[in-house]
Every structure is written in structure tokens, then in C-alpha cells.
Design an enzyme around this catalytic site. Structure first.
Site, PDB file in Angstrom:
ATOM      1  N   ASP A   1     -10.371 -64.707  28.591  1.00 52.01           N
ATOM      2  CA  ASP A   1      -9.133 -64.327  29.279  1.00 52.01           C
ATOM      3  C   ASP A   1      -9.199 -64.600  30.782  1.00 52.01           C
ATOM      4  OD1 ASP A   1      -8.113 -63.518  26.858  1.00 52.01           O
ATOM      5  OD2 ASP A   1      -7.419 -61.572  27.590  1.00 52.01           O
TER       6      ASP A   1
ATOM      7  N   GLN B   1       2.613 -54.608  31.163  1.00 48.84           N
ATOM      8  CA  GLN B   1       2.278 -55.845  31.872  1.00 48.84           C
ATOM      9  C   GLN B   1       3.507 -56.482  32.509  1.00 48.84           C
ATOM     10  OE1 GLN B   1       0.186 -58.345  29.083  1.00 48.84           O
ATOM     11  NE2 GLN B   1      -1.533 -56.921  28.903  1.00 48.84           N
TER      12      GLN B   1
ATOM     13  N   ASN C   1      -4.612 -66.779  24.339  1.00 50.94           N
ATOM     14  CA  ASN C   1      -3.914 -65.558  23.926  1.00 50.94           C
ATOM     15  C   ASN C   1      -4.113 -64.456  24.964  1.00 50.94           C
ATOM     16  OD1 ASN C   1      -2.358 -63.905  22.315  1.00 50.94           O
ATOM     17  ND2 ASN C   1      -3.983 -63.416  20.875  1.00 50.94           N
TER      18      ASN C   1
ATOM     19  N   ASN D   1       3.453 -50.216  19.997  1.00 53.14           N
ATOM     20  CA  ASN D   1       3.199 -51.434  20.765  1.00 53.14           C
ATOM     21  C   ASN D   1       2.013 -52.221  20.231  1.00 53.14           C
ATOM     22  OD1 ASN D   1       5.245 -50.464  22.296  1.00 53.14           O
ATOM     23  ND2 ASN D   1       4.171 -50.516  24.246  1.00 53.14           N
TER      24      ASN D   1
ATOM     25  N   HIS E   1     -10.225 -59.740  19.206  1.00 58.30           N
ATOM     26  CA  HIS E   1     -11.510 -59.216  19.678  1.00 58.30           C
ATOM     27  C   HIS E   1     -11.671 -57.727  19.422  1.00 58.30           C
ATOM     28  CE1 HIS E   1      -9.615 -57.965  23.734  1.00 58.30           C
ATOM     29  NE2 HIS E   1      -8.640 -58.394  22.957  1.00 58.30           N
ATOM     30  N   ARG E   2     -10.613 -56.952  19.591  1.00 60.61           N
ATOM     31  CA  ARG E   2     -10.749 -55.498  19.438  1.00 60.61           C
ATOM     32  C   ARG E   2     -10.914 -55.101  17.968  1.00 60.61           C
ATOM     33  NH1 ARG E   2     -11.158 -54.196  24.228  1.00 60.61           N
ATOM     34  NH2 ARG E   2      -9.776 -54.940  25.880  1.00 60.61           N
TER      35      ARG E   2
ATOM     36  N   GLU F   1      -2.627 -58.822  20.384  1.00 57.62           N
ATOM     37  CA  GLU F   1      -3.184 -60.099  19.944  1.00 57.62           C
ATOM     38  C   GLU F   1      -2.888 -60.365  18.472  1.00 57.62           C
ATOM     39  OE1 GLU F   1      -5.614 -59.293  23.637  1.00 57.62           O
ATOM     40  OE2 GLU F   1      -4.360 -58.221  22.219  1.00 57.62           O
TER      41      GLU F   1
ATOM     42  N   ASP G   1      -5.612 -49.767  23.974  1.00 60.77           N
ATOM     43  CA  ASP G   1      -6.726 -50.618  23.579  1.00 60.77           C
ATOM     44  C   ASP G   1      -7.898 -49.825  23.006  1.00 60.77           C
ATOM     45  OD1 ASP G   1      -5.391 -52.921  24.205  1.00 60.77           O
ATOM     46  OD2 ASP G   1      -6.320 -53.190  26.162  1.00 60.77           O
TER      47      ASP G   1
ATOM     48  N   LYS H   1     -13.216 -63.125  24.007  1.00 60.20           N
ATOM     49  CA  LYS H   1     -11.985 -62.913  24.783  1.00 60.20           C
ATOM     50  C   LYS H   1     -12.214 -61.928  25.926  1.00 60.20           C
ATOM     51  CE  LYS H   1      -7.044 -62.294  23.949  1.00 60.20           C
ATOM     52  NZ  LYS H   1      -6.666 -61.448  25.082  1.00 60.20           N
TER      53      LYS H   1
END
Length: 416
Positions: free
Chosen positions: A52, A171, A94, A319, A372-373, A324, A296, A398
Site C-alpha cells: 500500500d 477516508q 487495492n 462498512n 490481508h486482514r 478489500e 480493521d 499489503k
């Protein structure tokens, strides 16, 4: 060569040792952009080097900014203070932060900027940001409501108020706030509703803006006033990533270990650090967890909840469907792959049934959906259960490229 799969071998003992989470992705990408908008040389230390942040750094280079990397955790950014129109579209993979932030910053460019991403980014909504920019007279288009976005910048903008719907993502708000300091007059950024994805990330943005010389004031719950100061170069220390820390906090409580991260949980300024008290409560996590302000961290908490004494309902997480991947669906799919009925989607809530007796061989191949998460959170299940296989494990690059090595240094083994 990217690995197709990685099977985690439960350590069978407490994980004990030191483990340093990488620098904050959220703060690194804010600092990189602000350094690119600041005249002079800025030194960013403690930074994250990951997919990222490389996308952001490469985009700035394409826009005429010098971005050097003298070591593994530093960027030296030298800029004229003006971003130039790139010769070709900016490809940002992404990376949501880079995509949203650069879309707004492109209004300050004298020329055309195309902001694009991979197949996953092209499914992530950006219409609220585009609509807000268009209301200011900025020539911007995103025909699908997702990237690619085309911005025909004129070097600035003139407005006294910007209205933005921040319900889908904070964001958008951060992007406009950072853009606003480059405007021609003082401007108020105002939410069209009190609901916002994660308000704490706005605080990260205004703190970074202030460090780079901007004057920004929060007027009330839904309004910020930004002066047209532009930015000045500075040296900036980036704190470790709280979202990355959640995996290590969870690994500690799951195994009864003691992992020293080198920074107390209370010293993080990022919203996901609020999850520490929930993780520390394991195996007595609360029956309902509102994930709206620590989004997250929800994948970490959800996988941990599978081993809790009692069920856990996650609310305020709608949300997560536009991250991703659809993380609510990915979590329910993965948990039910471990044991059918372990997770249920009820609207946009996720209910984890919990099974404190969950142990032994539970073969499951976890589809990470290139997220990734999802990969990092389901690795936690592999600390307790045999035969948990993570597909596309290298997607952790990422935000936490050293994740698998970090767990290995604590005593976790794998088989390919």
C-alpha cells in the site's frame, strides 16, 4: 514466487518473546501525501514499507516528487510543493487510502490525473468523494462509481464549504481535509450526517496535517475548518500499526503467552487500539461488540470470538462489506469452514457462536479473497487448531510483509 497456501502448525505452548509491529499504514500514507504537498525535504521515520505505501510512494514519484528510501523504515521526500500531472494513469492496486487521498489531491494538479487500481479496487465505491468534488466545480468523473477516476485539475479550487457523506468511509473526509489546505480560501468540511465510518481516523488526519503546518480546527461533531495554508516540510515519526498489533495481542491471549510489542497499548493514537481491552477480556469478551470505530480490528476479534466462552454479536460493521473484500462474508465463510454454524450473518451483523472446546484437527482451507486482514486473522485459529490452511498467504504484503516471519520468530511453524 507467491505461495498458493500455507498450513499453520499449532505451537502447543504459550507464545513468548518480542515482536515489533510495522509502522502504521494509515499514518504512513497520510504523511507521504502531505510531504509530497509540502515544499522542501521531509524525513519520515518508523514508516511502513508494504504494497500500500509503495503504491503511494510510486504515485508521488510519477507526479514529480523525489521519494528516497534510505533504510527499511524511512522515506525522505523532497518536493517543490506542487504535484505534476503524471504521464500515465496512477495504478494503486487495492490501496484504499492511496486511491481516495490522491483522487482529492489531484484537484490541486494543473492537468489530468487518472487514478486506477486492480480488479478489487475497481469494485470499491468512491462516488461520495467524486460527488463532493464535483459540487466544488472540480471536473472529475468515475462512470462506475468506483475507480478508475479521472480528475482534470486546475491547480486549486475555491470554496467556502465542502459537504461530504462519510457514511461509507472516513477516508473520503480525510481526503477532502488534506486537499482543503491547498485551496484558495478558508473552507469548512461538513458531514451530511453524523454517521461516519471511523471518526478516529479523522483525528489521525488532522494531527498529521497540523504537523505539516496546516491550520485545521474541529468546530463540532460534523464540521472542520481548514485554513488555506498549504504545507511545509517536516521530520515526522510514525507510530507502529495498531491494526497489526491486534494479531499479536490476540496470539498472546489465545496461547496464554507474553508478547512484548515494545509499545504499550495505551500509547497508540489509532482507533484500532481500542480493541485491546476487548482482546484482554478473552475468554470473557462481551456479548455485543460495536465495531464501527475499530473496523480493521473486527476480523481479529471475530476469529478470537470463536474460542470465547460465550457468543459474540458484532454490530456497526456494515462498512466491512466494501473493504478489500466483503469481510463479513469472508469471516462467516471461513468460520463456518472451521465448524458449520460457528458464524451467522444477520443482516449486516455477524454473530459468532463461540466454542471454548474448539480444538484438535479441524481441516479448513481459508479463502482469503486476497485480503490481508482475512489471512492474518485466520492465522490465529491455526494457533489452536490443526490443519488450518491459509490460501494466498502472501497477500499480507499489503500491510504486514513480515507477518509470517514475525509469528515464526515467536515459535510458530508452517508447512507448505
Amino acid at each position: 514466487m507467491a505461495r498458493e497456501a500455507l498450513t499453520i502448525l499449532p505451537p502447543g505452548r504459550p507464545l513468548v518473546g518480542r515482536a515489533a509491529p510495522p509502522g502504521s499504514k494509515s499514518i504512513t500514507n497520510r504523511a507521504l501525501l502531505l510531504a509530497g504537498l509540502a515544499k522542501g525535504t521531509s524525513r519520515l521515520t518508523g514508516a511502513l514499507k508494504s504494497d500500500d505505501t509503495r503504491y503511494m510512494a510510486d504515485a508521488l514519484r510519477a507526479m514529480g516528487v523525489s521519494v528516497a528510501e534510505p533504510d527499511a523504515t524511512s522515506f525522505v521526500v523532497e518536493s517543490s510543493g506542487v504535484l505534476k500531472a503524471p504521464e500515465k494513469p496512477l495504478f494503486l492496486g487495492n490501496a484504499g487510502t492511496a486511491t481516495r487521498f490522491l483522487t482529492a489531491a489531484a484537484a490541486l494538479v494543473n492537468g489530468t490525473v487518472v487514478v486506477d487500481g486492480d480488479e478489487h479496487m475497481r469494485k470499491r465505491p468512491i462516488a461520495p468523494l467524486v460527488d463532493a468534488m464535483r459540487s466544488l466545480g472540480i471536473d472529475v468523473s468515475a462512470p462506475t462509481g468506483c475507480p478508475p477516476v479521472t480528475v482534470h485539475g486546475t491547480g486549486g479550487f475555491a470554496a467556502e464549504k465542502i459537504l461530504i457523506d462519510g457514511g461509507l468511509s472516513s477516508q473520503y473526509v480525510s481526503a477532502l481535509l488534506m486537499m482543503a489546505a491547498g485551496g484558495g480560501r478558508p473552507v469548512t468540511v461538513e458531514l451530511t450526517g453524523e454517521h461516519i465510518g471511523a471518526l478516529g481516523y479523522i483525528d489521525l488526519t488532522t494531527a498529521a496535517m497540523t504537523a505539516f503546518g496546516a491550520r485545521v480546527e474541529r468546530l463540532d461533531a460534523i464540521r472542520w475548518r481548514v485554513e488555506p495554508t498549504g504545507y511545509r516540510a517536516t521530520d515526522y515519526l510514525i507510530e507502529p500499526d495498531a491494526s497489526a498489533a491486534t494479531y499479536l495481542w490476540a496470539a498472546e491471549v489465545l496461547t496464554g503467552g507474553a508478547i512484548d510489542l515494545g509499545v504499550p497499548a495505551g500509547e497508540f493514537s489509532q482507533p484500532d487500539a481500542k480493541s485491546h481491552e476487548l482482546i484482554a477480556a478473552f475468554p470473557h469478551m462481551p456479548a455485543v461488540i460495536d465495531g464501527s470505530q475499530m473496523q480493521d480490528a473486527v476480523p481479529t476479534l471475530a476469529v478470537l470470538a470463536a474460542f470465547n466462552d460465550t457468543p459474540v454479536r458484532f454490530t456497526g460493521i456494515e462498512n466491512l462489506r466494501v473493504k478489500e473484500c466483503d469481510r463479513i462474508r469472508a469471516l462467516s465463510t471461513g468460520l463456518n469452514g472451521i465448524r458449520q454454524g460457528l458464524a451467522t450473518e444477520e443482516g449486516d451483523d455477524l454473530v459468532v457462536a463461540s466454542d471454548p472446546a474448539l480444538s484438535g484437527s479441524t481441516p479448513a482451507r481459508i479463502n482469503t479473497f486476497a485480503d490481508h486482514r482475512i489471512a492474518m486473522s485466520f492465522a490465529l485459529a491455526g494457533l489452536k487448531l490443526s490443519d488450518i490452511t491459509i490460501l494466498d498467504p502472501d497477500c499480507v504484503g499489503k500491510t504486514f510483509p513480515a507477518y509470517w516471519d514475525t509469528l515464526a520468530a515467536l515459535g510458530v511453524s508452517y508447512k507448505a
